[in-house]
Write a protein that holds these residues in place. Structure first.
Motif, mmCIF file in Angstrom:
data_model
loop_
_atom_site.group_PDB
_atom_site.id
_atom_site.type_symbol
_atom_site.label_atom_id
_atom_site.label_comp_id
_atom_site.label_asym_id
_atom_site.label_seq_id
_atom_site.Cartn_x
_atom_site.Cartn_y
_atom_site.Cartn_z
ATOM 1 N N ASN A 1 0.312 -0.040 -0.236
ATOM 2 C CA ASN A 1 0.399 1.429 0.021
ATOM 3 C C ASN A 1 -0.791 1.809 0.019
ATOM 4 N N ARG A 2 -0.719 2.911 0.832
ATOM 5 C CA ARG A 2 -2.333 3.039 2.438
ATOM 6 C C ARG A 2 -3.385 3.360 1.140
ATOM 7 N N GLN A 3 -3.322 3.860 -0.040
ATOM 8 C CA GLN A 3 -4.688 4.712 -0.890
ATOM 9 C C GLN A 3 -4.356 3.711 -1.388
ATOM 10 N N ILE A 4 -3.693 2.639 -1.944
ATOM 11 C CA ILE A 4 -4.069 1.713 -3.281
ATOM 12 C C ILE A 4 -5.032 0.609 -2.281
ATOM 13 N N ALA A 5 -4.163 0.081 -0.837
ATOM 14 C CA ALA A 5 -4.747 -0.429 0.020
ATOM 15 C C ALA A 5 -5.966 -0.784 -0.020
ATOM 16 N N LYS A 6 -6.736 1.063 -0.056
ATOM 17 C CA LYS A 6 -8.603 0.889 0.385
ATOM 18 C C LYS A 6 -9.336 0.318 -1.023
ATOM 19 N N ASN A 7 -8.434 0.325 -2.197
ATOM 20 C CA ASN A 7 -9.125 -0.953 -3.178
ATOM 21 C C ASN A 7 -9.324 -2.387 -2.834
ATOM 22 N N ARG A 8 -10.637 -2.406 -2.296
ATOM 23 C CA ARG A 8 -10.673 -4.152 -1.956
ATOM 24 C C ARG A 8 -9.879 -4.424 -2.184
#
Lengths: 411, 179, 680, 257
Positions: A158-165
């Motif tokens: 998910n776009r936002q979750i994937a921001k978490n490294r």
């Protein structure tokens, strides 16, 4: 942060209000099913229409059907990651989610279906290694875990979750090991699809389903595997098409669908070939050996006429098999979808007759036929699982990048 | 990086230790309730004082079944009237014997209805190989009752029965012990 | 020291990992499953010393000995009593359910009087005072209907009624009464029994002797034992009863023609035995001339060859025995019984091993009471019909004891009307049956296991016998009292002393009168008599059996103890035994053969209305070939309107359509009745 | 799975020429084994009758019509179709005597065994058991009350076997060599028609083994390979023919049963 920012990159989704309304609609079925589940778990399975003759009914039919149709997950995974058919990457994510929904849904139904769900873990702690059902319990729970492992990286994308490294790396690492999970999944899934068939094949007190001595004991084992992989890809492809119809967006290229259709068609031909031989051998070998005739297995007055046989083997067996392997048919979307639907319906009928008709047939000569029709408690809970599938699929579609071709196809 | 590692490892270990302590020490305390017998029955007085043998009260019936704990009527053979100074004996006589009531003794080895146990089949074993050695106790031990299952903490688990059966060559068929 | 998110996650993760190494998860999982194995709302079992106590089962027709299993003093199950000659270890479905019946929801738990249409609980003292007051006011206008034709309780109650100056004491109809009346017609005297054990050819003329009639348990045991010695059983009758199912042959005959079959057999026997020395043979020859086989064949539906072969078998068997009866276990025509008895007389089968046994009447101990013979000869149907019609004045007080006349009498509406006319109906009933439900006062009787009870020589016993049952429970479960004790107490209140202070004393006197030892009898030892009353039977006045009903279709009522009896409705443990052959959903199922169904224009599963002389009822059709042409087989025991949820509202009461047909000696036949069948 | 062999094999012979279908066996069973009563027992697919009674007939028209009643306990099959499929070992055939066990606290209620049994000898507890107020006091101490959600079946009154063994131990005799009639189930004891005989099929002295050896004895559905320990007995050909399935051509030979 707007809700839009949770959407996969570069795609359009409907307004949030509309989406919520859709979820509300789904929730009606969920709530009805939850009420049914509450009654079943709170007072006993007596609230269903099941009885001592039909200990298995809609729920088990539903379980077997969705597990067969969910076979698209493991088989697509097998072809994609092990056989390296690259084209399937366009639909593999969907196949995984469909598989996950089918298996987790089946397990939820099983919680209702067994009389003492609090003791469900006995299957692990006190297993009877001779029972096919033990194998099914082991494999289904293990495979469901595998499907969760396969589903998790999709969520992490998910776009936002994937921001978490961390999540990003985790998802990546999962992907790296995906062939391994695909392999385990294939192994487990093949086994339990087979065990489900074996569950019936070993019932030597039930002439309708008992099979022995033809290829290898009990050969329903292989027929169930074959029928599952013959319908799973078709079902996955139909799911994609259905989602396209609902969302109005192109999600999977027709080429991929045709490929799925072709795979299903070839396997269906394979399955039908053996299924017809099986039926012939059963009618002319096993039944007479038990002192029974083919005609005694059918009774239209109670709803178990030969119509089911014709539907299963011819209209929803031979016909879609021929259609799906014919390139000209596959070129025409309407015919491709029709053939795929027939394929899936045929397998569902197969699971239904194995479950319900098998129990309706009197075996003692002085016994009699009985009918079974599911009641609200079974329908509501089964529909709850369907609604659960729609819910998870709707959320997944809206927020997860599951269709790699979507951007290109809708440009 | 080192800092981040320690902020993970230490809390993790703390979590492990804390849960171990809670799980092994606190959990059993919460899980079991404590009960005492309705009458403080003094085995020592009977066994040593009166030189009674176990099978004077815990008898086999004619059909081979085991009577287990004596009925009030059996006790009343001696205790129809108060014999000594013990307040519990007095309570027993007034509350149970005179009212014709049975004492609701707490059975440390309580087994549920689905278990069948034949004492006569085990009569060559020492009583204490399964039961608490109450014969040497003046005060009955505390009865620990599992709050979830309702069992006594001392209730023998199935695997214990099975182990002994396996070792002694007795059958471990289900119906040997279940009903 | 701050705990950032990452550390917190680690802490939680550590906690989870650590807890897996503790019993928390695993023990909880295990304990929860153990909890599911011993849910607190599932009853626990009770343990303790076990014992077997002898007693009696009088729930069905007749009486036999049982043994009640006690655990820690509480009854848990009833078994047959191998020591009892009428049980021989067997038990009927009602007896097997008798212990649980103690806790039947239908039990009346304390005395009740009717106030403004509803029942109000009252004390025993109040209840007895009320009864005494009513009886005082009624003077001699008192009547009794009792269903206990083997017990002394009825004698005590009849004694009270007689002491008050009334002769209106009746038993409910029974086969025993009809058989005794038949003996009277032939100039004999005594209770009728059959030495089934000694016979080697058993011709059952309608009697469901192994299923519902007479001493059925002992009959079944005897026949089963005899089978291996080559004993043959032939069942004649309109329906394939339980007995016919296991007989060597079933000879179907039209409903109500068993007497004619007997006469035809008699005519064949007379023919082949010209030298017979039976008194009255000359007259009998004339009588049977009208029943030549070829004439009878058409009327009965039994082919001439069959009649001839049956006669031949009777003649060639060394110990043949003919037993009359009906599938209903009651409502037998006296003339039919007389015809069957005549065949036995012709074959010299009276008071000989394996024959008909005429046994002494039970001794009377309550001086005021009518004797057993007199009681048995009285016709309750005739009395109630006259009360209903107003030709006899209605009793001011009607005592009903161990019987349910508001449910179990033919011409039910007439019986109910008669009950309604009675000034004050007193139900001495253990259960809230139909009669209790319409009574003014209910004085709940204790059940046999809660009190003294006895039985003297039930109908069919081959030997006189007397059984005493002492109370099994120290005291009744509820505020109930033995009806006989109530009668003694009320008699005392009225100053009409019956000579006994308690029912136990009455039974002691009874035992003494028989020469039995009460103490041993009360601990289960059955007194057996060996006397037979010397008989001078004559065939001079054997009546002609009644002609079959003129009706096209006839209902044949079939009694099955598994459903219930005339005394009790289906017990809680009996509901499962009722099959779709008898009850489908809420509908009674009646059976007829294909030919009859076609003639009536109905098919299997059709709902039909059955109409008899007395009323109508609803049923569903079952096509069953074990029914003679023109007959409709209907199960008895259904259609209760009182009782409890286990029996109420299930099917229809076949008594609604049964009507009594006058027969010789003022008695009536009602086991079969004309019926109309139309689609509902 | 290997079929276990037992020194003692409890068996029953039911004489269908004697059974009147009175139902006493069924009620006695109910009382003995703590099967709760049912207010509405009209749906026979939902009732619990360990000893269920079937009505058989010869299929002929009046007056050649005949019926027979067939009480059906659990067949205690030598090769059970049920116990092999149970996923949690809740039902087994592993005890000397050959009685197929059913352990309620182990059963998870999957009902696979019910699907497997062609005799319909297994029953499910669709709801928690209910006894009318006070009637629970008549529960026997012999069989535990079952909660909802588990399967149950006839056990040949196994508790009576246990009791007989205890009695033998008390008497100092061999509990595995019980005399005839030392152990009989409640149904056999109750039967007023003398139609049921019970004993050790492996003991040639016992009546059951003698009756089972006659040409009139038969078992239900032996062609399936279940090898039941319950025998039926009838001198009527048509009754014996109904014990199993036969093709038309098989019946012509006359050597079918």
């Amino acid at each position: 942060m707007s809700e839009r920012e949770f959407w996969p990159e570069g795609v359009e989704r409907c307004e949030l209000g509309k989406f919520l309304a859709w979820l509300g609609f789904i929730s009606i079925f969920l709530l009805w099913g939850l009420y049914g589940a509450y009654k079943v778990l709170g007072t006993g399975i007596g609230v269903t229409a099941l009885d001592n003759y039909f200990g298995f009914g809609l729920w088990i039919t539903f379980d077997l059907a969705v597990i067969a149709l969910g076979a698209g997950a493991f088989f697509s995974g097998f072809l994609r990651y092990i056989m390296r058919i690259d084209e399937l990457k366009n639909i593999i994510n969907l196949a995984v989610i469909v598989g996950f929904l089918c298996y987790s849904g089946a397990m939820l139904i099983l919680v209702l279906d067994i009389g003492q769900p609090l003791r469900a873990w006995f299957g692990y702690w006190h297993p009877n290694v001779h029972s096919m059902l033990t194998e099914v319990i082991f494999c289904i729970t293990c495979y469901c875990t595998v499907l969760i492992i396969e589903y998790v990286p999709l969520i992490l994308e998910n776009r936002q979750i994937a921001k978490n490294r961390f999540c990003h790396h985790l998802a990546h690492n999962f992907h790296v090991y995906m062939p391994l999970f695909a392999g385990i999944g294939t192994f487990l899934s093949t086994f339990h699809q087979g065990s489900l068939g074996g569950m019936y094949g070993v019932l030597f007190g039930r002439p309708f389903v008992y099979r022995e001595g033809f290829f290898i004991w009990p050969w329903t084992f292989f027929l169930f595997v074959a029928s599952a992989i013959a319908s799973g890809p078709a079902f996955t492809m139909l799911c994609a098409t259905f989602m396209e119809w609902i969302t109005g967006r192109k999600l999977v290229s027709y080429e991929t669908k045709k490929l799925m259709g072709k795979i299903a068609g070839l396997l269906l031909c394979f399955y039908m070939f053996f299924k017809i031989i099986d039926t012939y051998a059963w009618a002319n070998g096993i039944l007479p050996g038990m002192g029974l005739t083919f005609d005694q297995m059918y009774n239209s007055a109670f709803g178990y006429g030969k119509t089911w046989l014709w539907l299963e083997l011819f209209w929803c067996g031979v016909i879609p098999a021929i259609m799906l392997v014919t390139p000209a048919v596959r070129e025409r979307p309407a015919l491709l979808y029709l053939a795929a639907i027939l394929d899936c319906v045929g397998i569902v009928i197969n699971r239904f007759v194995f479950t319900v008709q098998a129990l309706a047939i009197p075996v003692m000569p002085f016994d009699q036929w009985f009918s079974y029709f599911p009641n609200w408690a079974e329908w509501s809970t089964s529909l709850m699982i369907v609604a659960y599938g729609f819910l998870v699929m709707s959320l997944s579609y809206r927020y997860l990048p599951i269709f790699p071709q979507e951007r290109a196809l809708n440009r | 990086m080192a800092n981040s590692k320690s902020s993970v490892v230490l809390p993790f270990l703390v979590g492990v230790v804390a849960s171990l302590v809670l799980g092994w020490w606190a959990f059993p305390k919460v899980l079991y309730s404590q009960k005492t017998q309705p009458i403080r029955f003094d085995h020592v007085v009977h066994v040593e004082g009166q030189a009674m043998t176990c099978d004077q009260c815990h008898v086999f019936r004619e059909n081979g079944s085991f009577a287990g704990l004596p009925t009030t009527a059996a006790c009343a053979d001696c205790h129809s009237d108060v014999q000594g100074e013990d307040p519990d004996e007095q309570k027993f006589v007034t509350e149970y014997v005179q009212k014709g009531k049975e004492v609701e003794w707490l059975v440390y080895q309580y087994q549920p209805d689905n278990v069948y146990f034949s004492h006569i089949a085990h009569k060559n074993l020492e009583c204490t190989s399964c039961h608490l050695d109450v014969a040497k106790m003046s005060t009955p031990p505390v009865y620990y009752q599992n709050r979830i299952s309702g069992y006594s903490k001392n209730t023998m688990k199935m695997w214990e029965c099975e182990r002994c059966h396996a070792q002694s060559g007795a059958s471990n068929a289900c119906f040997v012990c279940h009903k | 020291m701050g705990l950032d998110r990452r550390s917190f996650v680690a802490l939680v993760a550590g906690g989870v990992v650590g807890s897996l190494a503790t019993p928390v998860v695993w023990k909880t999982l295990d304990d929860i499953s153990i909890w599911s194995q011993n849910w607190p709302w599932i009853p626990r079992l009770r343990y303790g010393e076990e014992s077997l106590v002898p007693s009696l089962c009088k729930l069905g027709e007749g009486a036999y000995g049982v043994q009640v299993k006690l655990v820690a003093g509480h009854p848990v199950a009833a078994y047959g009593n191998p020591e009892h000659p009428l049980s021989l270890g067997g038990i009927c479905p009602l007896g097997a359910a008798s212990v649980q019946l103690l806790y039947s929801p239908a039990r009346v738990k304390n005395p009740k009087k009717r106030v403004n249409g509803a029942f109000v609980d009252i004390s025993w003292d109040e209840a007895e005072a009320l009864l005494a007051e009513q009886l005082k006011a009624a003077g001699a206008e008192v009547a009794l209907v009792s269903g206990d034709d083997t017990g002394t309780a009825a004698e005590v109650l009849a004694g009270l009624v007689a002491a008050l100056g009334s002769q209106e004491s009746y038993f409910m109809p029974s086969e025993g009464a009809a058989a005794a009346a038949a003996v009277g017609l032939l100039g004999g005297d005594g209770l009728v029994g059959y030495d089934v054990e000694g016979a080697n050819f058993l011709l059952l003329l309608g009697a469901d002797a192994l299923g519902s009639s007479g001493t059925m348990l002992r009959n079944a045991k005897a026949v089963a034992a005899g089978r291996e010695q080559g004993v043959r059983v032939v069942a004649v009758g309109p329906v394939l009863t339980a007995t016919a199912a296991v007989a060597d042959a079933w000879v179907p005959c039209k409903p109500g023609t068993e007497g004619m079959v007997a006469m035809a057999l008699a005519s064949l026997i007379v023919e082949s035995r010209p030298d017979g020395k039976v008194p009255g043979l000359a007259d009998f020859r004339k009588q049977v001339a009208a029943f030549a086989p070829d004439k009878v064949a058409a009327a009965t539906g039994v082919p001439v060859e069959t009649l001839r072969s049956l006669a031949k078998e009777l003649l060639s068997a060394s110990k043949p025995l003919v037993v009359p009866g009906t599938a209903a276990g009651q409502g037998m025509a006296v003339s039919d019984a007389a015809a069957a008895l005549a065949v036995n007389v012709l074959l010299d089968r009276v008071n000989v091993p394996g024959g008909v046994m005429l046994l002494p009447w039970g001794p009377k101990v309550v001086a005021a009471a009518p004797d057993q013979k007199t009681m048995l000869a009285r016709d309750v149907l005739g009395y109630l019909a006259k009360v209903a019609a107003g030709t006899t004045s209605a009793p001011k007080v009607l005592l009903v004891h161990g019987a349910n006349p508001a449910y179990a009498l033919p011409d039910l509406k007439t019986a109910q009307a008669a009950l309604a006319k009675a000034g004050f109906v007193v139900a001495l009933s253990s259960f809230m049956d139909e009669t209790a439900a319409m009574a003014h006062l209910i004085l709940p009787d204790s059940l046999t296991y809660e009190r003294y009870d006895d039985a003297y020589t039930p109908y069919g016993s081959g030997q006189a016998n007397y059984t005493v049952a002492a109370p099994i429970l120290k005291q009744p479960l509820f505020a109930t009292k033995a009806a006989a004790d109530v009668a003694l107490s009320v008699a005392a209140r009225l100053g009409k002393e019956l000579g006994f202070a308690s029912f136990e004393e009455v039974l002691k006197a009874k035992a003494e009168a028989l020469g039995a030892d009460f103490e041993t009898a009360a601990t289960g030892s059955v007194w057996l008599g060996s006397e037979f009353v010397p008989q001078k039977l004559s065939l001079a006045k054997v009546p002609a059996p009644g002609a079959p009903h003129g009706s096209e279709t006839t209902v044949v009522a079939v009694a099955q103890p598994k459903i219930g009896s005339t005394k009790i409705a289906t017990p809680p443990f009996g509901t499962n035994g009722i099959s779709p052959r008898e009850l489908q959903g809420k509908d009674m199922v009646v059976a007829m053969n294909k030919t009859t169904a076609a003639k009536l224009g109905v098919r299997a599963g059709d709902a039909v209305t059955l109409s008899g002389a007395g009323g109508e009822c609803r049923a569903r059709v079952r096509v069953f070939e074990g029914v003679v042409d023109g007959a409709v087989m209907a199960p008895m025991g259904l259609g209760h309107t009182a009782w409890d949820a286990f029996s109420r509202g299930k099917g229809a009461n076949v008594f609604q359509i049964l009507s009594a047909q006058a027969d010789v000696g003022g008695a009536s036949r009602f086991a079969t009745s004309p019926v109309g069948v139309r689609k509902a | 799975m290997q079929q276990m062999e037992f020194k003692v094999k409890w068996g029953m012979v039911i004489d269908l020429d004697k059974c009147t279908g009175c139902g006493a066996c069924s009620v006695a069973c109910r009382a003995e084994n703590n099967i709760p009563p049912m207010v509405d027992a009209s749906n026979k697919l939902r009732t619990t009758d360990w000893m269920n009674i079937y009505e058989l007939n010869n299929g002929k028209a009046f007056p050649h019509f005949e019926v027979a009643y067939l009480p059906r306990p659990c067949m205690q099959c030598g090769k059970p179709s049920c116990s092999t499929v149970c996923p949690v070992v809740a039902t087994t055939k592993d005890e000397e005597g050959g009685i197929v066990s059913q352990v309620y606290p182990r059963c998870i209620g999957c009902r696979y065994c019910m699907a497997a049994c062609p005799y319909h000898a297994r029953y499910f507890n669709w709801f928690d058991p209910v006894w009318p107020e006070g009637m629970e006091k008549t529960l026997t101490p012999y069989v535990s009350a079952r909660p909802r959600g588990v399967v149950e079946k006839c056990t040949f009154c196994h508790h009576r076997y246990n009791a007989a063994k205890e009695q033998a131990r008390q008497n100092g005799t061999d509990p595995l060599d019980l005399p005839e009639d030392a152990y009989i189930p409640a149904c056999v004891e109750a039967c007023p028609s003398g139609a049921m005989v019970f004993g050790n099929l492996n003991n040639p002295e016992h009546r059951v083994s003698k009756l089972a050896a006659t040409k009139y004895a038969f078992r239900l559905l032996v062609r399936l390979g279940t090898d039941p320990q319950v025998y039926y007995y009838s001198k009527r050909d048509w009754v014996r023919q109904l014990g199993d399935n036969y093709l038309q051509k098989e019946l012509k030979g006359g050597e079918h049963v």
